[in-house]
Scaffold this motif. Structure first.
Motif, short mmCIF file in Angstrom:
data_model
loop_
_atom_site.label_atom_id
_atom_site.label_comp_id
_atom_site.label_asym_id
_atom_site.label_seq_id
_atom_site.Cartn_x
_atom_site.Cartn_y
_atom_site.Cartn_z
N ALA A 188 7.86 -33.13 -38.30
CA ALA A 188 6.48 -33.52 -37.99
C ALA A 188 6.47 -34.62 -36.93
O ALA A 188 5.68 -34.57 -35.97
N ARG A 215 6.35 -25.55 -36.48
CA ARG A 215 5.29 -25.59 -37.50
C ARG A 215 5.58 -24.61 -38.63
O ARG A 215 5.36 -24.92 -39.81
N THR A 222 8.27 -26.78 -46.72
CA THR A 222 7.36 -27.43 -47.65
C THR A 222 7.15 -26.56 -48.89
O THR A 222 7.07 -27.08 -50.01
N PHE A 253 1.20 -31.98 -49.62
CA PHE A 253 2.12 -31.77 -48.49
C PHE A 253 1.87 -30.38 -47.89
O PHE A 253 1.83 -30.21 -46.66
N TYR A 256 -1.16 -30.22 -45.59
CA TYR A 256 -0.89 -30.71 -44.24
C TYR A 256 -0.09 -29.68 -43.44
O TYR A 256 -0.34 -29.47 -42.24
N ALA A 257 0.88 -29.03 -44.08
CA ALA A 257 1.70 -28.03 -43.39
C ALA A 257 0.84 -26.85 -42.94
O ALA A 257 1.05 -26.31 -41.84
N LEU A 260 -1.09 -27.86 -39.92
CA LEU A 260 -0.23 -27.78 -38.74
C LEU A 260 -0.12 -26.35 -38.24
O LEU A 260 -0.19 -26.09 -37.03
N THR A 270 0.92 -35.84 -41.14
CA THR A 270 1.90 -35.16 -41.99
C THR A 270 3.13 -36.03 -42.19
O THR A 270 3.64 -36.17 -43.30
N TYR A 273 2.17 -38.88 -44.51
CA TYR A 273 2.04 -38.42 -45.90
C TYR A 273 3.40 -38.15 -46.51
O TYR A 273 3.63 -38.43 -47.70
N SER A 274 4.33 -37.63 -45.73
CA SER A 274 5.65 -37.29 -46.27
C SER A 274 6.37 -38.52 -46.81
O SER A 274 7.10 -38.43 -47.81
#
Length: 295
Positions: A188, A215, A222, A253, A256-257, A260, A270, A273-274
């Motif tokens: 990310a 991505r 994820t 998570f 967010y993925a 993306l 992202t 957040y990770s």
């Protein structure tokens, strides 16, 4: 600017250590220690303090070596150009001496006060990150983060062995969570900084295979991370409180993925957040482990 004051020099040396990263490393190592207590109990103070000190100093030494080896590239990248070496606050010789002394002291602490197994595994992690990853993998393959992630995933094992002196399958589960977490976490950031990596010829995945492919890889990893994160519950290492939290955090998570994948500009969100995800996951492990003491 080169700061010759004592405080300035201390800050420069501390800047080599990547203290925010080291803090996360030490936290996951500490959780490994507490998870190794069976039944749940207190980690002896000497192991808790000296074990984490040794592990943290080794991680700081690895970070300093990383600064030395990456100094030329760091000077060309906006994200890293303000580090001590590119700014001329320290020279390479002094930085390397500092790293070697820090690493040697960490090994002494771990061998003398903890145990040889922890010292050996910590040394292998140091070499894995500072030498194998930084000197070779980082510049050799777009899978650098995947392969090199093993070194960064070691701290929970180090914490576990610091207490028990033995390897344990449950410690390997904690290792696996961080190992699978590392690629989507770093890719990310790599998406956001892809032009800078391209400028210094570092073959990060977004540079070599493009952003859409990266991505997709973030999404797949994820999903895999969400599956792996439930293994502590499946193996009865952790209970339902951990399971509920792990699923909720994993879905966050994944959200967010997916964003993306839809082409939205959320790479840094992202990435941010990770970091909170990993901290929260290990905090959940700790809380769940000690819940039986409350009932």
């Amino acid at each position: 600017m080169n700061d010759k004051t004592l405080a300035g020099q201390i800050n420069s040396y501390l800047g080599l250590c990547k203290l925010k990263v080291v803090a996360l490393i030490v936290f996951t190592a500490m959780v490994g220690m507490f998870m190794a207590t069976s039944p749940p109990g207190m980690v002896p103070w000497d192991v808790l303090i000296l074990g984490n000190l040794g592990i943290g100093m080794a991680a700081s030494a690895a970070a300093a070596i990383n600064h030395v080896l990456d100094a030329r590239e760091d000077a060309k990248m906006a994200r890293t150009s303000n580090r001590p070496l590119p700014q001329g606050e320290l020279n390479v010789r002094n930085a390397l001496i500092f790293a070697v002394l820090l690493g040697a002291l960490s090994m002494f602490i771990l061998v003398y006060w903890i145990n040889v197994l922890t010292a050996v595994l910590t040394f292998l992690s140091l070499v894995g990150y500072a030498v194998v990853y930084t000197m070779y993998l980082k510049r050799a393959t777009p899978q650098n983060i995947v392969i090199g992630g093993a070194a960064g995933a070691a701290p929970p094992i180090l914490g576990w062995t610091a207490l028990t002196g033995t390897l344990d399958p449950n410690a390997l589960l904690l290792f696996l969570i961080i190992f699978i977490w590392t690629p989507p976490h770093f890719w990310a950031l790599a998406i956001h900084r892809r032009d800078e990596y391209a400028k210094v010829d570092i073959p990060m995945l977004p540079v070599t295979h493009g952003v859409p492919f990266t991505r997709l890889q973030i999404l797949l990893y994820t999903i895999l991370l969400l599956l792996v994160s439930v293994l502590p519950f499946v193996t009865r290492m952790s209970g339902p409180v951990y399971l509920a939290g792990a699923i909720l955090l994993g879905l966050g998570f994944l959200w967010y993925a997916i964003q993306l994948m839809q082409g939205k500009d959320v790479a840094m969100k992202t990435f941010g957040y990770s970091i909170w995800y990993l901290m929260a996951m290990f905090a959940l492990l700790l809380v769940d482990h000690y819940l039986p003491l409350l009932f």
